[in-house]
Design a protein around this motif. Sequence first.
Motif: not given
Length: 324
Positions: A168-175, A112-120, A127-139
């Motif tokens: 947190v959202t995770g989609v098949p890495a190939g898509e 899966l490839t994950y998109s994660v929204v973090f709240t500081f 909430a002070v700010t939201n940031r999004t991180g992407t983590v790709r190809d997690v087996g």
Amino acid sequence: MRRPAGLRPPPAATVLPFLSALAATALLLTGRGTEHAGAGGGGAGTDAVASQEGTRIDDPGKDGVWITSLTLPSASPSPTRSHSVSADRLTTGSDSGVFAAYEVTNEGAETLTYSVVFTFRGGDGGAVTNRTGTVRDVGPGRTVRGTVRAGELPPTSPRVTQVEVLEVTGVPAGEAPAEPGACPASGIRVSADEGNAAMGLRVVSLRLANCGTHAYSVQGYPLLELLDDGFEPVDGVEILDGSGEITTAAGPDEQPRPVTLEPGESATAGLVWRNTTGFGTAVNVPYVRVRAKEGAAPVTVTPDLDLGTTGKLGVRPWKKAEPQ
């Protein structure tokens, strides 16, 4: 789960000499049993502000993502649960110097490839700010570590003391949509914007960008599959050609026309719905699998369609976008 801070600093007379000596020292909040030399933990999304004695973060995690540390660019003496003291934030350049470390564990059966929204958050829990991180190809079964920065913050922002995983959202890495600046082997990049909402009306734009070296042509509507949290098809939702049955506020329905995109050009298509809730069970669609046209490679986006009980999603045809 966040709990109110309820912390009060001691008198300034006891604090200032200590802060003068430690103003350039970074404070590291650690958790999940991770040990860092000379650093300790408080709560990510809890009421604890960490000392440097090693109090661990008690973070329950969310959908396979855990906060492991929060680094602040100022020092704090050892607090108790009833009070804490911290120096003013030391900002260098345009970056606040605040960042969090996290772990993503894929507990599923496919990569899966994950998109994660973090709240500081500040000391009051706001909430002070939201940031999004992407983590790709997690087996499957793998754990990947990363960091996310709070970035530039307005001078009037409260001091960050907490961070938590919001979504947190995770989609098949190939898509998964291509990362910014990257071009898939197909030469076509598909993405979705954050959308607009007003008076119960929702509009999300799909963007089709030709990042390749050859012209690419489409005609008509993007082909969509609506998927639930388990990536299974969502039943009971009618996908309409055009948005006229949803609203006239988005303008009259346009007839599909051939669209040819030269390298560097883009096309857009709108998704339109209402989140009205009446009788029946409300339907939420977290994932939409998109094909630009018949035979195109699928890309799964995460517009989070809150369709209510309307049972309808309007789709506008591809049209060439204005140059950006």
